[in-house]
Motif scaffolding. Structure first.
Motif, PDB file in Angstrom:
ATOM      1  N   ALA A 206       0.860  -1.189   0.000  1.00  0.00           N
ATOM      2  CA  ALA A 206       0.000   0.000   0.000  1.00  0.00           C
ATOM      3  C   ALA A 206       0.894   1.236   0.000  1.00  0.00           C
ATOM      4  O   ALA A 206       1.980   1.219   0.583  1.00  0.00           O
ATOM      5  CB  ALA A 206      -0.891  -0.014   1.222  1.00  0.00           C
ATOM      6  N   ASP A 208       1.946   4.695   1.387  1.00  0.00           N
ATOM      7  CA  ASP A 208       1.828   5.183   2.780  1.00  0.00           C
ATOM      8  C   ASP A 208       0.572   6.022   2.999  1.00  0.00           C
ATOM      9  O   ASP A 208       0.274   6.920   2.219  1.00  0.00           O
ATOM     10  CB  ASP A 208       3.055   6.034   3.144  1.00  0.00           C
ATOM     11  CG  ASP A 208       4.206   5.124   3.543  1.00  0.00           C
ATOM     12  OD1 ASP A 208       3.935   3.923   3.745  1.00  0.00           O
ATOM     13  OD2 ASP A 208       5.345   5.622   3.622  1.00  0.00           O
ATOM     14  N   ASP A 210      -2.398   5.321   2.601  1.00  0.00           N
ATOM     15  CA  ASP A 210      -3.544   5.029   1.757  1.00  0.00           C
ATOM     16  C   ASP A 210      -4.198   3.734   2.229  1.00  0.00           C
ATOM     17  O   ASP A 210      -3.567   2.692   2.294  1.00  0.00           O
ATOM     18  CB  ASP A 210      -3.085   4.889   0.296  1.00  0.00           C
ATOM     19  CG  ASP A 210      -4.259   4.915  -0.660  1.00  0.00           C
ATOM     20  OD1 ASP A 210      -5.168   5.728  -0.433  1.00  0.00           O
ATOM     21  OD2 ASP A 210      -4.272   4.116  -1.605  1.00  0.00           O
ATOM     22  N   ASP A 211      -5.472   3.832   2.566  1.00  0.00           N
ATOM     23  CA  ASP A 211      -6.204   2.669   3.036  1.00  0.00           C
ATOM     24  C   ASP A 211      -7.166   2.227   1.930  1.00  0.00           C
ATOM     25  O   ASP A 211      -7.428   2.987   1.007  1.00  0.00           O
ATOM     26  CB  ASP A 211      -6.989   3.063   4.296  1.00  0.00           C
ATOM     27  CG  ASP A 211      -7.092   1.888   5.256  1.00  0.00           C
ATOM     28  OD1 ASP A 211      -6.700   0.779   4.858  1.00  0.00           O
ATOM     29  OD2 ASP A 211      -7.562   2.101   6.388  1.00  0.00           O
ATOM     30  N   ASP A 213     -10.423   2.064   0.301  1.00  0.00           N
ATOM     31  CA  ASP A 213     -11.641   2.859   0.462  1.00  0.00           C
ATOM     32  C   ASP A 213     -12.714   2.279  -0.465  1.00  0.00           C
ATOM     33  O   ASP A 213     -12.575   2.309  -1.682  1.00  0.00           O
ATOM     34  CB  ASP A 213     -11.310   4.316   0.094  1.00  0.00           C
ATOM     35  CG  ASP A 213     -12.514   5.227   0.224  1.00  0.00           C
ATOM     36  OD1 ASP A 213     -13.625   4.735   0.518  1.00  0.00           O
ATOM     37  OD2 ASP A 213     -12.344   6.446   0.010  1.00  0.00           O
TER      38      ASP A 213
END
Ligand code: HEM
Length: 237
Positions: A206, A208, A210-211, A213
């Motif tokens: 991923a 950094d 950033d999840d 969504d």
């Protein structure tokens, strides 16, 4: 109103009035079913009744060759012929095997693209469509339904999960009953083939902060509003 915008409204109507809601949209009543047991009753037990399709409006008639394509045709001889032709001539296991060459070719294209992107060090934007219907979220069926737990599909008895929902519907990404997606086997084969190979060949990280969504956006199909960003690195030198 598009089908996408109506979804949150339907969710609140279902919460208030129960799993079956009827709305009058245009001239026809439209029934919305949010319960997997009712869906099973309609699509598996009452299969023949609910396998029909409504007459199309004028613009859709043009796009569907006057309802002479498999997905929009009435439940009758034309649909049966188109479905048999597609199932036997294109989607049969022996044919699917014969596409190995094309699959390898596509994988090579993907690999080359990802390799050059990895070299350039840029994050890549991937778009994934999730079939997030109410039924697939049922916490009575799925423990922690929103969590990514692929192992939930493995069970100790060695029995594989029945995606067709013939005994019971737990999720239905390919529909269910007589009009179930005839290509679900091919679709799953290709998904497994490409995902497995791309994970085997590249390390995916991923970016950094950033999840994942899952907010949706409507395009031709429903896509991720904020596409995944990933940093990729070839595993095999
Ligand atoms: C992950 C990929 C796919 C998903 C999630 C998917 C899902 C679906 C769904 C939900 C339906 C509607 C079922 C219903 O009306 O009850 C459908 C129908 C259909 N799909 Fe797929 N599909 C996929 C891939 C494919 C592929 C690769 C093909 C063709 C090679 C295909 C061909 C069709 C056709 C022809 C129908 C209409 C069947 C009929 O009305 O008898 N699908 N699909």
């Amino acid at each position: 109103m598009s089908a996408f915008k109506i979804e949150p409204i339907l969710r609140s109507l279902h919460a208030k009035f129960g799993p079956m809601v009827t709305l009058r949209i245009g001239t026809r009543p439209a029934i919305f079913i949010a319960d997997r047991t009712l869906a099973h009753e309609a699509l598996i037990h009452g299969g023949a009744v609910f396998a029909d399709r409504p007459p199309a409006v004028a613009t859709r008639k043009i796009l569907s060759s006057n309802q002479h394509n498999i997905s929009s045709s009435f439940y009758g001889p034309t649909w049966r012929l188109l479905r048999r032709n597609l199932t036997a001539e294109i989607l049969h296991l022996s044919r699917v095997k014969s596409y190995t060459h094309a699959r390898n070719w596509v994988l090579q294209i993907l690999q080359n693209r990802f390799e050059s992107q990895a070299k350039a060090g840029r994050p890549i934007y991937g778009t994934i469509n999730f079939m997030v219907a109410e039924m697939g979220w049922d916490p009575e069926v799925w423990e922690d339904p929103m969590a990514f737990k692929p192992e939930r599909f493995l069970n100790s008895g060695g029995e594989t999960f029945d995606i067709t929902g013939s005994r019971e519907i737990k999720m239905m990404p390919f529909g269910a009953g007589r009009r179930i997606c005839p290509a679900y086997g091919l679709a799953i084969l290709h998904l497994e083939y490409f995902v497995a190979n791309l994970i085997w060949r590249f390390e995916w990280k991923a970016v950094d902060g950033d999840d994942v969504d899952l907010t949706e956006k409507e395009e031709f199909t429903v896509v991720m509003k904020n596409p995944l960003q990933a940093q990729i690195c070839p595993r095999l030198k």
